[in-house]
Design a protein around this motif. Structure first.
Motif, PDB file in Angstrom:
ATOM      1  N   TRP A   1      53.106  16.996 -72.273  1.00  0.00           N
ATOM      2  CA  TRP A   1      52.578  17.654 -73.467  1.00  0.00           C
ATOM      3  C   TRP A   1      52.591  16.699 -74.651  1.00  0.00           C
ATOM      4  N   PHE A   2      51.527  16.748 -75.421  1.00  0.00           N
ATOM      5  CA  PHE A   2      51.423  16.029 -76.687  1.00  0.00           C
ATOM      6  C   PHE A   2      51.731  17.040 -77.790  1.00  0.00           C
ATOM      7  N   LYS A   3      52.720  16.725 -78.631  1.00  0.00           N
ATOM      8  CA  LYS A   3      53.113  17.668 -79.680  1.00  0.00           C
ATOM      9  C   LYS A   3      53.281  16.961 -81.016  1.00  0.00           C
ATOM     10  N   GLN A   4      52.601  17.485 -82.014  1.00  0.00           N
ATOM     11  CA  GLN A   4      52.836  17.051 -83.398  1.00  0.00           C
ATOM     12  C   GLN A   4      53.515  18.229 -84.076  1.00  0.00           C
ATOM     13  N   GLN A   5      54.755  18.021 -84.509  1.00  0.00           N
ATOM     14  CA  GLN A   5      55.569  19.098 -85.053  1.00  0.00           C
ATOM     15  C   GLN A   5      55.853  18.862 -86.534  1.00  0.00           C
ATOM     16  N   PRO A   6      55.917  19.940 -87.328  1.00  0.00           N
ATOM     17  CA  PRO A   6      56.082  19.804 -88.774  1.00  0.00           C
ATOM     18  C   PRO A   6      57.550  19.782 -89.221  1.00  0.00           C
ATOM     19  N   LEU A   7      57.722  19.746 -90.519  1.00  0.00           N
ATOM     20  CA  LEU A   7      59.051  19.857 -91.126  1.00  0.00           C
ATOM     21  C   LEU A   7      59.735  21.141 -90.671  1.00  0.00           C
TER      22      LEU A   7
ATOM     23  N   CYS B   1      64.427  18.427 -89.578  1.00  0.00           N
ATOM     24  CA  CYS B   1      63.516  17.476 -88.947  1.00  0.00           C
ATOM     25  C   CYS B   1      62.371  17.271 -89.926  1.00  0.00           C
ATOM     26  N   ALA B   2      62.070  16.021 -90.229  1.00  0.00           N
ATOM     27  CA  ALA B   2      61.013  15.717 -91.204  1.00  0.00           C
ATOM     28  C   ALA B   2      59.629  15.965 -90.632  1.00  0.00           C
ATOM     29  N   GLY B   3      59.556  16.084 -89.306  1.00  0.00           N
ATOM     30  CA  GLY B   3      58.273  16.153 -88.615  1.00  0.00           C
ATOM     31  C   GLY B   3      58.210  15.008 -87.624  1.00  0.00           C
ATOM     32  N   ARG B   4      57.500  15.206 -86.525  1.00  0.00           N
ATOM     33  CA  ARG B   4      57.457  14.160 -85.505  1.00  0.00           C
ATOM     34  C   ARG B   4      56.249  14.343 -84.591  1.00  0.00           C
ATOM     35  N   ILE B   5      55.946  13.280 -83.865  1.00  0.00           N
ATOM     36  CA  ILE B   5      54.920  13.314 -82.825  1.00  0.00           C
ATOM     37  C   ILE B   5      55.608  12.906 -81.537  1.00  0.00           C
ATOM     38  N   VAL B   6      55.502  13.752 -80.506  1.00  0.00           N
ATOM     39  CA  VAL B   6      56.239  13.509 -79.270  1.00  0.00           C
ATOM     40  C   VAL B   6      55.360  13.678 -78.040  1.00  0.00           C
ATOM     41  N   LEU B   7      55.775  13.024 -76.971  1.00  0.00           N
ATOM     42  CA  LEU B   7      55.259  13.278 -75.635  1.00  0.00           C
ATOM     43  C   LEU B   7      56.427  13.843 -74.848  1.00  0.00           C
ATOM     44  N   LEU B   8      56.255  15.047 -74.344  1.00  0.00           N
ATOM     45  CA  LEU B   8      57.345  15.749 -73.677  1.00  0.00           C
ATOM     46  C   LEU B   8      56.947  16.094 -72.248  1.00  0.00           C
ATOM     47  N   GLU B   9      57.751  15.645 -71.292  1.00  0.00           N
ATOM     48  CA  GLU B   9      57.520  15.992 -69.894  1.00  0.00           C
ATOM     49  C   GLU B   9      58.275  17.269 -69.567  1.00  0.00           C
ATOM     50  N   ILE B  10      57.541  18.259 -69.081  1.00  0.00           N
ATOM     51  CA  ILE B  10      58.127  19.553 -68.759  1.00  0.00           C
ATOM     52  C   ILE B  10      58.071  19.742 -67.249  1.00  0.00           C
ATOM     53  N   LYS B  11      59.239  19.891 -66.634  1.00  0.00           N
ATOM     54  CA  LYS B  11      59.307  20.014 -65.179  1.00  0.00           C
ATOM     55  C   LYS B  11      59.491  21.455 -64.713  1.00  0.00           C
ATOM     56  N   SER B  12      59.907  22.321 -65.611  1.00  0.00           N
ATOM     57  CA  SER B  12      60.055  23.738 -65.282  1.00  0.00           C
ATOM     58  C   SER B  12      60.068  24.520 -66.588  1.00  0.00           C
ATOM     59  N   LYS B  13      60.249  25.821 -66.487  1.00  0.00           N
ATOM     60  CA  LYS B  13      60.302  26.651 -67.682  1.00  0.00           C
ATOM     61  C   LYS B  13      61.638  26.542 -68.406  1.00  0.00           C
TER      62      LYS B  13
ATOM     63  N   ALA C   1      58.927   9.703 -78.812  1.00  0.00           N
ATOM     64  CA  ALA C   1      59.160  10.457 -80.051  1.00  0.00           C
ATOM     65  C   ALA C   1      59.107   9.505 -81.239  1.00  0.00           C
ATOM     66  N   LYS C   2      58.407   9.907 -82.267  1.00  0.00           N
ATOM     67  CA  LYS C   2      58.296   9.089 -83.472  1.00  0.00           C
ATOM     68  C   LYS C   2      58.179   9.999 -84.685  1.00  0.00           C
ATOM     69  N   HIS C   3      58.995   9.749 -85.708  1.00  0.00           N
ATOM     70  CA  HIS C   3      58.968  10.552 -86.930  1.00  0.00           C
ATOM     71  C   HIS C   3      58.051   9.899 -87.960  1.00  0.00           C
ATOM     72  N   ASP C   4      56.861   9.601 -87.496  1.00  0.00           N
ATOM     73  CA  ASP C   4      55.873   8.932 -88.348  1.00  0.00           C
ATOM     74  C   ASP C   4      54.516   9.046 -87.662  1.00  0.00           C
ATOM     75  N   LYS C   5      53.480   8.520 -88.292  1.00  0.00           N
ATOM     76  CA  LYS C   5      52.171   8.482 -87.659  1.00  0.00           C
ATOM     77  C   LYS C   5      52.219   7.577 -86.431  1.00  0.00           C
ATOM     78  N   VAL C   6      51.292   7.805 -85.517  1.00  0.00           N
ATOM     79  CA  VAL C   6      51.219   6.980 -84.317  1.00  0.00           C
ATOM     80  C   VAL C   6      49.831   6.344 -84.236  1.00  0.00           C
ATOM     81  N   ASN C   7      49.692   5.341 -83.378  1.00  0.00           N
ATOM     82  CA  ASN C   7      48.365   4.769 -83.165  1.00  0.00           C
ATOM     83  C   ASN C   7      47.929   4.992 -81.724  1.00  0.00           C
TER      84      ASN C   7
END
Length: 242
Positions: free
Chosen positions: A146-152, A80-92, A102-108
């Protein structure tokens, strides 16, 4: 001088030499067999269909993945090159998560804020229905965003420990989080993870982060993403010497 003893000693040296040569030849055969097995396993794996959620290699990871795969003693099993995601978590449970964005680039800010506002309108449990008596783990995880910015991240199969250590020596010049995660008689698995990441909850059934906070999250996530990309480019340049 006892010529009998001398003759026996000479014979003994010949036997030891013969056994050493035989062991060396057998070891060579084993190494050749293992290399051929690794090469076949690599070929078979790289021919398989990409089973990732996206279905293909990230655009910014293509160069480094192809470079690693071009080396005889290595191949990538996931990336994974890295990404910025919004993830809905309904349980553990991981299988009860929804990818909202999900986007593998900068966001605005505008694109993120619009998605978050729409999510707020469609929350499963509106604020007026919230029961303050709920304290269980499951209820506390009901519809978190959840807002997540994840690396390579790279998982690389290496032919042996020597190959794995060579890759790690190079990777650790750039990324601190690089190590061996598995060893078998066929290969050694190495994991490389970038250092820049940002993860935080931004909404649940009783609150949604305000626009100013989202704007700052986007700002710092983009800074991290740019730094992650620079480090990935540096890694690409040095893995050429594997």
């Amino acid at each position: 001088m006892n010529f009998s003893l001398l003759g026996n000693f000479t014979l003994f040296k010949k036997v030891v030499f013969f056994m050493s040569e035989k062991r060396y030849l057998n070891t060579g055969k084993i190494h050749l067999f293992m290399f051929e097995h690794f090469a076949k396993e690599k070929s078979d794996f790289l021919r398989k269909k990409d089973k990732s959620r996206k279905g293909c290699i990230d655009k910014d990871a293509v160069k480094i993945v192809n470079e690693i795969n071009s080396k005889k003693g290595f191949y990538t099993t996931s990336s994974c090159a890295g990404r910025i995601v919004l993830l809905e978590i309904k349980s553990k449970r991981k299988d009860e998560c929804n990818w909202v964005f999900a986007k593998h680039d900068k966001v605005n800010f505008n694109e993120m804020n619009k998605i978050i506002k729409n999510y707020k309108k469609n929350l499963e449990l509106p604020l007026k229905a919230y029961n303050k008596e709920e304290t269980s783990f499951e209820s506390s995880f009901n519809s978190q965003l959840w807002f997540k910015q994840q690396p390579l991240i790279l998982h690389v199969a290496c032919r042996n420990l020597d190959a794995a250590n060579k890759l790690l020596d190079m990777s650790r010049k750039i990324f601190r989080r690089a190590g061996i995660i598995g060893v078998t008689n066929r290969k050694v698995m190495v994991e490389i993870i970038g250092d820049e990441r940002l993860e935080t909850i931004i909404a649940d059934k009783i609150f949604v982060a305000d626009s100013n906070y989202i704007k700052q999250l986007v700002k710092y996530a983009n800074v991290n993403f740019a730094e992650n990309k620079k480090k990935s480019e540096r890694l690409f340049k040095i893995v050429k010497f594997l």
